[in-house]
Design an enzyme around this catalytic site. Structure first.
Site, PDB file in Angstrom:
ATOM      1  CG  HIS A 186      -3.895  -3.570   2.224  1.00 57.13           C
ATOM      2  ND1 HIS A 186      -3.142  -2.906   3.219  1.00 57.13           N
ATOM      3  CD2 HIS A 186      -4.648  -2.177   2.081  1.00 57.13           C
ATOM      4  CE1 HIS A 186      -3.392  -1.825   2.994  1.00 57.13           C
ATOM      5  NE2 HIS A 186      -3.858  -1.171   2.700  1.00 57.13           N
ATOM      6  CD  GLU A 223      -2.190  -5.976   4.888  1.00 54.86           C
ATOM      7  OE1 GLU A 223      -2.387  -4.651   5.206  1.00 54.86           O
ATOM      8  OE2 GLU A 223      -1.511  -6.886   3.491  1.00 54.86           O
ATOM      9  CB  CYS A 264      -1.017  -0.453   1.024  1.00 56.87           C
ATOM     10  SG  CYS A 264      -2.319   1.138   1.016  1.00 56.87           S
TER      11      CYS A 264
END
Length: 208
Positions: free
Chosen positions: A189, A191, A81
């Site tokens: 992202h 994650e 990001c």
């Protein structure tokens, strides 16, 4: 067991990144300690918020030096990001220009789109020989950002291995990932991207 450091410089989803990487079977530590970040098998540089604030935080822990030294020594780095955005030459927010790490030419600017921020799931148009997105054709990843690099400035023609650049469209195309030797980054992202994000992280970890 491989060791990955999540660089703690006051920005980013540190714990979610830590959990996502740890689930893939490597040792993970969240730290700002210079030597640990420098010597880990892999370094993750997350980032959330304003470009200028992230650069200030990065410099406060000598993060730009860590990145430079790791790349010079052939040690992988993954930016996520705003942790990707600060790797570019500069960022412009609200008319204020801030110098980035200058690993790649390019300017981070407000997205030219009817709806900003770009928030939610989107696809990535990756090069055929990508390592990061191997086996992930058509997969969707989670984005949340208002700024990005919308013009990629090609490196000199004498570069033997030019970066592999992936694109995503929201209003207009923007750079959503870069694979450049030991330096890799994603605008989305991983994650927060479920199984696709986990597989992408697994592909990156396989390069350590």
């Amino acid at each position: 067991m491989k060791k990955v450091v999540i660089l703690d410089y006051g920005s980013g989803n540190l714990r979610s990144a830590e959990r996502a990487v740890a689930r893939l079977g490597v040792e993970v530590e969240v730290t700002a300690e210079y030597e640990k970040a420098l010597n880990a098998d892999g370094l993750v540089v997350p980032g959330v918020g304003a470009f200028a604030a992230c650069m200030g935080g990065l410099k406060s822990v000598r993060g730009e030096r860590i990145i430079d030294r790791r790349l010079a020594g052939g040690q992988p780095v993954l930016g996520i990001c705003v942790g990707m955005q600060i790797l570019f030459e500069r960022g412009v927010e609200h008319g204020v220009e801030t110098a980035g790490c200058d690993e790649w030419p390019g300017t981070v600017e407000r997205l030219n789109a009817p709806v900003v921020p770009h928030m939610g799931w989107n696809t990535v148009d990756a090069p055929e020989d990508t390592v990061l997105f191997q086996g992930l054709g058509g997969a969707r990843f989670y984005f949340v950002h208002s700024y990005g690099v919308q013009k990629w400035e090609m490196p000199p023609s004498d570069v033997l291995e030019p970066p592999m650049v992936s694109w995503t469209t929201h209003g207009t195309p923007f750079v959503s990932a870069v694979e450049n030797g030991y330096l890799t980054a994603t605008q989305f992202h991983p994650e927060k991207s479920g199984d696709a994000g986990a597989e992408m992280l697994r592909n990156w970890l396989a390069t350590l």
